[in-house]
Write a protein that holds these residues in place. Structure first.
Motif, PDB file in Angstrom:
ATOM      1  N   ALA A 102       0.258  78.696   3.433  1.00  0.00           N
ATOM      2  CA  ALA A 102       0.058  79.757   2.446  1.00  0.00           C
ATOM      3  C   ALA A 102      -1.226  79.480   1.677  1.00  0.00           C
ATOM      4  CB  ALA A 102       1.246  79.825   1.491  1.00  0.00           C
ATOM      5  N   ASN A 103      -1.951  80.562   1.349  1.00  0.00           N
ATOM      6  CA  ASN A 103      -3.261  80.433   0.716  1.00  0.00           C
ATOM      7  C   ASN A 103      -3.395  81.364  -0.485  1.00  0.00           C
ATOM      8  OD1 ASN A 103      -4.584  78.992   3.229  1.00  0.00           O
ATOM      9  ND2 ASN A 103      -3.648  80.865   4.014  1.00  0.00           N
ATOM     10  N   LEU A 104      -4.095  80.888  -1.512  1.00  0.00           N
ATOM     11  CA  LEU A 104      -4.511  81.725  -2.636  1.00  0.00           C
ATOM     12  C   LEU A 104      -6.027  81.773  -2.632  1.00  0.00           C
ATOM     13  CD1 LEU A 104      -2.265  80.396  -5.563  1.00  0.00           C
ATOM     14  CD2 LEU A 104      -2.059  82.621  -4.433  1.00  0.00           C
ATOM     15  N   MET A 105      -6.591  82.971  -2.823  1.00  0.00           N
ATOM     16  CA  MET A 105      -8.050  83.112  -2.760  1.00  0.00           C
ATOM     17  C   MET A 105      -8.547  84.092  -3.813  1.00  0.00           C
ATOM     18  SD  MET A 105     -10.429  84.387   0.456  1.00  0.00           S
ATOM     19  CE  MET A 105     -10.297  82.823   1.344  1.00  0.00           C
ATOM     20  N   ILE A 106      -9.729  83.795  -4.356  1.00  0.00           N
ATOM     21  CA  ILE A 106     -10.445  84.736  -5.213  1.00  0.00           C
ATOM     22  C   ILE A 106     -11.792  85.043  -4.576  1.00  0.00           C
ATOM     23  CG2 ILE A 106      -9.354  83.949  -7.354  1.00  0.00           C
ATOM     24  CD1 ILE A 106     -12.044  82.441  -7.911  1.00  0.00           C
ATOM     25  N   GLU A 107     -12.425  86.101  -5.057  1.00  0.00           N
ATOM     26  CA  GLU A 107     -13.787  86.418  -4.636  1.00  0.00           C
ATOM     27  C   GLU A 107     -14.759  85.959  -5.701  1.00  0.00           C
ATOM     28  OE1 GLU A 107     -17.466  88.508  -5.106  1.00  0.00           O
ATOM     29  OE2 GLU A 107     -15.708  89.332  -6.139  1.00  0.00           O
ATOM     30  N   GLU A 108     -15.794  85.249  -5.284  1.00  0.00           N
ATOM     31  CA  GLU A 108     -16.843  84.830  -6.202  1.00  0.00           C
ATOM     32  C   GLU A 108     -18.176  84.898  -5.468  1.00  0.00           C
ATOM     33  OE1 GLU A 108     -16.854  81.452  -9.405  1.00  0.00           O
ATOM     34  OE2 GLU A 108     -17.602  80.572  -7.522  1.00  0.00           O
ATOM     35  N   ASP A 109     -19.118  85.618  -6.069  1.00  0.00           N
ATOM     36  CA  ASP A 109     -20.456  85.708  -5.498  1.00  0.00           C
ATOM     37  C   ASP A 109     -20.437  86.260  -4.074  1.00  0.00           C
ATOM     38  OD1 ASP A 109     -23.221  85.443  -5.734  1.00  0.00           O
ATOM     39  OD2 ASP A 109     -23.228  83.442  -4.848  1.00  0.00           O
ATOM     40  N   GLY A 110     -19.468  87.164  -3.801  1.00  0.00           N
ATOM     41  CA  GLY A 110     -19.440  87.828  -2.509  1.00  0.00           C
ATOM     42  C   GLY A 110     -18.750  87.071  -1.398  1.00  0.00           C
ATOM     43  N   ARG A 111     -18.174  85.916  -1.711  1.00  0.00           N
ATOM     44  CA  ARG A 111     -17.432  85.156  -0.705  1.00  0.00           C
ATOM     45  C   ARG A 111     -16.052  84.797  -1.234  1.00  0.00           C
ATOM     46  NH1 ARG A 111     -21.248  80.328   1.177  1.00  0.00           N
ATOM     47  NH2 ARG A 111     -21.647  80.201  -1.066  1.00  0.00           N
ATOM     48  N   GLY A 112     -15.166  84.434  -0.326  1.00  0.00           N
ATOM     49  CA  GLY A 112     -13.834  84.016  -0.736  1.00  0.00           C
ATOM     50  C   GLY A 112     -13.827  82.542  -1.055  1.00  0.00           C
ATOM     51  N   VAL A 113     -13.079  82.168  -2.091  1.00  0.00           N
ATOM     52  CA  VAL A 113     -12.939  80.763  -2.468  1.00  0.00           C
ATOM     53  C   VAL A 113     -11.448  80.422  -2.467  1.00  0.00           C
ATOM     54  CG1 VAL A 113     -13.384  78.995  -4.198  1.00  0.00           C
ATOM     55  CG2 VAL A 113     -14.971  80.915  -3.949  1.00  0.00           C
ATOM     56  N   TYR A 114     -11.065  79.423  -1.703  1.00  0.00           N
ATOM     57  CA  TYR A 114      -9.674  78.996  -1.676  1.00  0.00           C
ATOM     58  C   TYR A 114      -9.328  78.268  -2.967  1.00  0.00           C
ATOM     59  CZ  TYR A 114      -9.156  80.097   3.282  1.00  0.00           C
ATOM     60  OH  TYR A 114      -9.069  80.752   4.486  1.00  0.00           O
ATOM     61  N   LEU A 115      -8.340  78.796  -3.697  1.00  0.00           N
ATOM     62  CA  LEU A 115      -7.888  78.167  -4.930  1.00  0.00           C
ATOM     63  C   LEU A 115      -6.762  77.170  -4.693  1.00  0.00           C
ATOM     64  CD1 LEU A 115      -7.591  80.922  -7.690  1.00  0.00           C
ATOM     65  CD2 LEU A 115      -9.383  79.210  -7.402  1.00  0.00           C
ATOM     66  N   TYR A 116      -5.955  77.457  -3.681  1.00  0.00           N
ATOM     67  CA  TYR A 116      -4.765  76.626  -3.475  1.00  0.00           C
ATOM     68  C   TYR A 116      -4.241  76.869  -2.070  1.00  0.00           C
ATOM     69  CZ  TYR A 116      -0.177  74.489  -4.435  1.00  0.00           C
ATOM     70  OH  TYR A 116       0.939  73.690  -4.415  1.00  0.00           O
ATOM     71  N   GLN A 117      -3.676  75.831  -1.470  1.00  0.00           N
ATOM     72  CA  GLN A 117      -3.021  75.947  -0.177  1.00  0.00           C
ATOM     73  C   GLN A 117      -1.712  75.163  -0.201  1.00  0.00           C
ATOM     74  OE1 GLN A 117      -6.337  74.606   2.436  1.00  0.00           O
ATOM     75  NE2 GLN A 117      -6.263  76.671   3.301  1.00  0.00           N
ATOM     76  N   ALA A 118      -0.693  75.731   0.394  1.00  0.00           N
ATOM     77  CA  ALA A 118       0.619  75.085   0.476  1.00  0.00           C
ATOM     78  C   ALA A 118       1.039  75.051   1.936  1.00  0.00           C
ATOM     79  CB  ALA A 118       1.647  75.835  -0.363  1.00  0.00           C
ATOM     80  N   ARG A 119       1.630  73.947   2.343  1.00  0.00           N
ATOM     81  CA  ARG A 119       1.949  73.748   3.745  1.00  0.00           C
ATOM     82  C   ARG A 119       3.452  73.780   3.997  1.00  0.00           C
ATOM     83  NH1 ARG A 119      -2.142  72.028   6.720  1.00  0.00           N
ATOM     84  NH2 ARG A 119      -0.712  71.163   8.276  1.00  0.00           N
ATOM     85  N   GLY A 120       3.865  74.649   4.921  1.00  0.00           N
ATOM     86  CA  GLY A 120       5.236  74.648   5.391  1.00  0.00           C
ATOM     87  C   GLY A 120       5.413  73.590   6.462  1.00  0.00           C
ATOM     88  N   ASP A 121       6.602  73.483   6.992  1.00  0.00           N
ATOM     89  CA  ASP A 121       6.910  72.436   7.971  1.00  0.00           C
ATOM     90  C   ASP A 121       6.082  72.546   9.245  1.00  0.00           C
ATOM     91  OD1 ASP A 121       8.750  71.323   6.277  1.00  0.00           O
ATOM     92  OD2 ASP A 121      10.489  72.291   7.212  1.00  0.00           O
ATOM     93  N   TYR A 122       5.672  73.770   9.606  1.00  0.00           N
ATOM     94  CA  TYR A 122       4.926  73.951  10.843  1.00  0.00           C
ATOM     95  C   TYR A 122       3.516  74.475  10.597  1.00  0.00           C
ATOM     96  CZ  TYR A 122       9.605  73.422  12.753  1.00  0.00           C
ATOM     97  OH  TYR A 122      10.850  72.936  13.063  1.00  0.00           O
ATOM     98  N   ALA A 123       2.981  74.191   9.430  1.00  0.00           N
ATOM     99  CA  ALA A 123       1.624  74.648   9.088  1.00  0.00           C
ATOM    100  C   ALA A 123       0.597  73.968   9.981  1.00  0.00           C
ATOM    101  CB  ALA A 123       1.326  74.346   7.621  1.00  0.00           C
ATOM    102  N   VAL A 124      -0.401  74.733  10.411  1.00  0.00           N
ATOM    103  CA  VAL A 124      -1.461  74.192  11.268  1.00  0.00           C
ATOM    104  C   VAL A 124      -2.567  73.586  10.410  1.00  0.00           C
ATOM    105  CG1 VAL A 124      -1.031  75.757  13.179  1.00  0.00           C
ATOM    106  CG2 VAL A 124      -2.544  76.471  11.334  1.00  0.00           C
ATOM    107  N   ASN A 125      -3.313  72.674  10.995  1.00  0.00           N
ATOM    108  CA  ASN A 125      -4.478  72.101  10.336  1.00  0.00           C
ATOM    109  C   ASN A 125      -5.699  72.959  10.647  1.00  0.00           C
ATOM    110  OD1 ASN A 125      -3.176  69.778   9.248  1.00  0.00           O
ATOM    111  ND2 ASN A 125      -3.217  68.824  11.278  1.00  0.00           N
TER     112      ASN A 125
END
Length: 253
Positions: A102-125
């Motif tokens: 799961a990912n949280l993202m904001i837009e800054e300066d025209g690009r996306g910035v990841y604020l936070y990521q959470a991993r489930g049991d089968y989350a990929v790298n």
């Protein structure tokens, strides 16, 4: 880089060049910097000494590297962002419920910035991480953001960053992007199937409070987990409901 400064301060630009090179190389000696930057050894030493005095650079033997002071500053900026403050628990729950990333993202300066990521049991790298900046046009969470920006802002972003192809499925045509963003607005969520990373699928939904776009939330998983012919409606519903709940939490904090 951001918009061009009206009256750039060259000394600041040189200090930032040193910082950026230390970031790219994960540390360097003065002679290494001298070989890469258009600066004298003495000037490089002065910039490093100043950065070190203020805690932004540390020295280990002959090598200089960036300090965790940047983490302190970034952490403070992030903690002041409502999407992060209220979204962490929601992203954690979404990851646990779906077993995905799961990912949280904001837009800054025209690009996306990841604020936070959470991993489930089968989350990929993946190659993404907190603070990572990414184009918005080729990933579901980015399209969920673009769809709710004013048209003129979308045009500015495309003019500046273009629509570079990451895979053969990436949208590289403005008209095609506009059509897809309209579909996102009609549905209330965005999808992406191998447009940035082959064999990866994503579902993203915007987080809006009283019409104001704060960012977006998404899940990412291998295509076989989200479906190759169509995205799982139950999972889509989970992403949308999480985005709606997050918006309500922020509104009535």
């Amino acid at each position: 880089m951001g918009p061009e400064a009206n009256h750039p301060v060259r000394t600041t630009e040189k200090s930032l060049a040193v910082v950026e090179h230390l970031d790219e190389t994960d540390g360097a000696r003065i002679k290494d910097l001298e070989a890469e930057l258009d600066m004298t050894k003495g000037a490089i030493h002065n910039h490093l000494s100043t950065l070190r005095e203020h805690g932004y650079v540390v020295k280990e033997g002959e090598e200089y590297r960036l300090s965790f002071e940047f983490l302190t500053l970034g952490g403070r900026v992030r903690s002041r962002t409502p999407l992060y403050e209220f979204g962490r628990a929601k992203a954690d729950q979404l990851a646990a419920d779906t077993d995905m990333l799961a990912n949280l993202m904001i837009e800054e300066d025209g690009r996306g910035v990841y604020l936070y990521q959470a991993r489930g049991d089968y989350a990929v790298n993946l190659d993404t991480h907190v603070g990572y900046r990414i184009p918005l046009h080729n990933i579901a969470i980015g399209k969920a953001i673009l769809a709710y920006l004013p048209d003129e802002r979308v045009d500015e972003i495309v003019d500046r960053w273009g629509l570079p192809a990451a895979t053969e499925k990436t949208i590289t045509d403005r008209e095609a992007l506009s059509e897809q963003l309209e579909t996102v607005r009609e549905r209330g969520y965005a999808t992406e199937h191998g447009e940035r990373t082959e064999s990866l699928a994503c579902i993203g939904a915007p987080v809006r409070v009283d019409g104001e776009l704060l960012g977006a939330i998404s899940i990412s998983a291998p295509t076989h987990r989200l479906g190759t012919d169509g995205f799982d409606e139950e999972i889509i519903g989970e992403v949308q409901s999480t985005a709606n709940e997050l918006a309500l939490d922020i509104k009535y904090k």
